[in-house]
Design a protein around this motif. Sequence first.
Motif, PDB file in Angstrom:
ATOM      1  N   ARG A 142       0.823  -1.212   0.000  1.00 41.83           N
ATOM      2  CA  ARG A 142       0.000   0.000   0.000  1.00 41.83           C
ATOM      3  C   ARG A 142       0.857   1.262   0.000  1.00 41.83           C
ATOM      4  O   ARG A 142       0.398   2.341   0.326  1.00 41.83           O
ATOM      5  N   GLY A 143       2.134   1.099  -0.341  1.00 40.81           N
ATOM      6  CA  GLY A 143       3.003   2.270  -0.446  1.00 40.81           C
ATOM      7  C   GLY A 143       3.697   2.640   0.850  1.00 40.81           C
ATOM      8  O   GLY A 143       3.779   3.814   1.205  1.00 40.81           O
ATOM      9  N   PHE A 144       4.209   1.643   1.570  1.00 41.63           N
ATOM     10  CA  PHE A 144       4.915   1.873   2.834  1.00 41.63           C
ATOM     11  C   PHE A 144       6.258   1.167   2.794  1.00 41.63           C
ATOM     12  O   PHE A 144       6.371   0.050   2.293  1.00 41.63           O
ATOM     13  N   THR A 145       7.280   1.828   3.352  1.00 43.74           N
ATOM     14  CA  THR A 145       8.609   1.233   3.433  1.00 43.74           C
ATOM     15  C   THR A 145       9.263   1.586   4.759  1.00 43.74           C
ATOM     16  O   THR A 145       9.111   2.703   5.252  1.00 43.74           O
ATOM     17  N   VAL A 146       9.979   0.623   5.314  1.00 46.72           N
ATOM     18  CA  VAL A 146      10.845   0.850   6.468  1.00 46.72           C
ATOM     19  C   VAL A 146      12.247   1.049   5.916  1.00 46.72           C
ATOM     20  O   VAL A 146      12.674   0.325   5.003  1.00 46.72           O
ATOM     21  N   LEU A 147      12.971   2.035   6.435  1.00 48.56           N
ATOM     22  CA  LEU A 147      14.362   2.260   6.062  1.00 48.56           C
ATOM     23  C   LEU A 147      15.212   2.140   7.324  1.00 48.56           C
ATOM     24  O   LEU A 147      15.028   2.917   8.269  1.00 48.56           O
ATOM     25  N   GLY A 148      16.120   1.165   7.350  1.00 45.95           N
ATOM     26  CA  GLY A 148      16.951   0.930   8.517  1.00 45.95           C
ATOM     27  C   GLY A 148      18.344   1.508   8.358  1.00 45.95           C
ATOM     28  O   GLY A 148      18.996   1.301   7.331  1.00 45.95           O
ATOM     29  N   PHE A 149      18.796   2.237   9.375  1.00 45.47           N
ATOM     30  CA  PHE A 149      20.104   2.871   9.373  1.00 45.47           C
ATOM     31  C   PHE A 149      20.881   2.442  10.620  1.00 45.47           C
ATOM     32  O   PHE A 149      20.685   3.010  11.701  1.00 45.47           O
ATOM     33  N   PRO A 150      21.749   1.442  10.499  1.00 47.68           N
ATOM     34  CA  PRO A 150      22.545   1.008  11.645  1.00 47.68           C
ATOM     35  C   PRO A 150      23.470   2.121  12.147  1.00 47.68           C
ATOM     36  O   PRO A 150      23.985   2.917  11.359  1.00 47.68           O
ATOM     37  N   SER A 151      23.661   2.148  13.458  1.00 47.93           N
ATOM     38  CA  SER A 151      24.567   3.106  14.075  1.00 47.93           C
ATOM     39  C   SER A 151      25.255   2.437  15.267  1.00 47.93           C
ATOM     40  O   SER A 151      24.636   1.663  15.982  1.00 47.93           O
ATOM     41  N   ASN A 152      26.529   2.751  15.435  1.00 49.34           N
ATOM     42  CA  ASN A 152      27.305   2.184  16.532  1.00 49.34           C
ATOM     43  C   ASN A 152      27.581   3.232  17.607  1.00 49.34           C
ATOM     44  O   ASN A 152      28.512   3.108  18.384  1.00 49.34           O
ATOM     45  N   GLN A 153      26.754   4.268  17.677  1.00 51.66           N
ATOM     46  CA  GLN A 153      27.012   5.376  18.585  1.00 51.66           C
ATOM     47  C   GLN A 153      26.486   5.176  20.005  1.00 51.66           C
ATOM     48  O   GLN A 153      26.718   6.018  20.860  1.00 51.66           O
ATOM     49  N   PHE A 154      25.788   4.098  20.238  1.00 54.25           N
ATOM     50  CA  PHE A 154      25.178   3.893  21.549  1.00 54.25           C
ATOM     51  C   PHE A 154      25.721   2.611  22.167  1.00 54.25           C
ATOM     52  O   PHE A 154      25.279   1.519  21.832  1.00 54.25           O
ATOM     53  N   ALA A 155      26.708   2.770  23.038  1.00 52.24           N
ATOM     54  CA  ALA A 155      27.329   1.659  23.775  1.00 52.24           C
ATOM     55  C   ALA A 155      27.921   0.594  22.853  1.00 52.24           C
ATOM     56  O   ALA A 155      27.984  -0.582  23.215  1.00 52.24           O
ATOM     57  N   GLY A 156      28.342   0.973  21.647  1.00 54.88           N
ATOM     58  CA  GLY A 156      28.987   0.043  20.728  1.00 54.88           C
ATOM     59  C   GLY A 156      28.116  -1.138  20.358  1.00 54.88           C
ATOM     60  O   GLY A 156      28.608  -2.249  20.147  1.00 54.88           O
ATOM     61  N   GLN A 157      26.797  -0.911  20.223  1.00 53.91           N
ATOM     62  CA  GLN A 157      25.864  -2.013  20.013  1.00 53.91           C
ATOM     63  C   GLN A 157      25.662  -2.402  18.547  1.00 53.91           C
ATOM     64  O   GLN A 157      24.827  -3.246  18.232  1.00 53.91           O
ATOM     65  N   GLU A 158      26.447  -1.796  17.647  1.00 53.41           N
ATOM     66  CA  GLU A 158      26.442  -2.212  16.237  1.00 53.41           C
ATOM     67  C   GLU A 158      27.895  -2.301  15.772  1.00 53.41           C
ATOM     68  O   GLU A 158      28.371  -1.491  14.990  1.00 53.41           O
ATOM     69  N   PRO A 159      28.632  -3.315  16.281  1.00 53.64           N
ATOM     70  CA  PRO A 159      30.062  -3.394  15.995  1.00 53.64           C
ATOM     71  C   PRO A 159      30.412  -3.940  14.613  1.00 53.64           C
ATOM     72  O   PRO A 159      31.522  -3.726  14.130  1.00 53.64           O
ATOM     73  N   GLY A 160      29.507  -4.631  13.967  1.00 51.25           N
ATOM     74  CA  GLY A 160      29.826  -5.318  12.723  1.00 51.25           C
ATOM     75  C   GLY A 160      29.947  -4.411  11.514  1.00 51.25           C
ATOM     76  O   GLY A 160      29.573  -3.242  11.538  1.00 51.25           O
ATOM     77  N   ASP A 161      30.471  -5.009  10.429  1.00 50.09           N
ATOM     78  CA  ASP A 161      30.525  -4.292   9.157  1.00 50.09           C
ATOM     79  C   ASP A 161      29.231  -4.567   8.384  1.00 50.09           C
ATOM     80  O   ASP A 161      28.333  -5.266   8.875  1.00 50.09           O
TER      81      ASP A 161
END
Length: 158
Positions: free
Chosen positions: A54-73
């Motif tokens: 119906r014309g909806f999208t989620v856009l995900g933007f990983p960030s490692n700025q909060f307690a190193g919780q996105e360490p991967g590449d």
Amino acid sequence: MSIYDFSASTLRGKEESMEQYKGNVLLVVNTASKCGFTPQFKGLQETYDKFKDRGFTVLGFPSNQFAGQEPGDSDDIAEFCQINYGVTFPMFEKIDVKGDDAHPLFKYLTNEAPGLLGSKSIKWNFTKFLVDRDGKVVKRYAPQTTPEQIEADIAKLI
């Protein structure tokens, strides 16, 4: 100015203009793979599946700025999201979402929809921004607000 004035690189390194989402309702989320809110990936995917036709999208933007919780590449992030949550909505390269080096898209989002007490800073992972079909930011949601709790607002915009 609207969200369509920005671009970002996907997890595969392809630069994409937000203009390609013109006419869609968007939920823009800063994500992390090792956060207490990480299980929201399941709800984000379910909400995406429910409304994508119906014309909806989620856009995900990983960030490692909060307690190193996105360490991967990018490969680690893509694999984690697919294997653990079956994510099929667009995911972008890891970026900064706050501070001087914040991605211009997030500077725009936080300026258009300040948080509690007018704060423009993002305080934690899984802060969400609802964007209407014209590319205007409609509302900001706290990390603890689940995708399911946002569905009524999405439905109104579709």
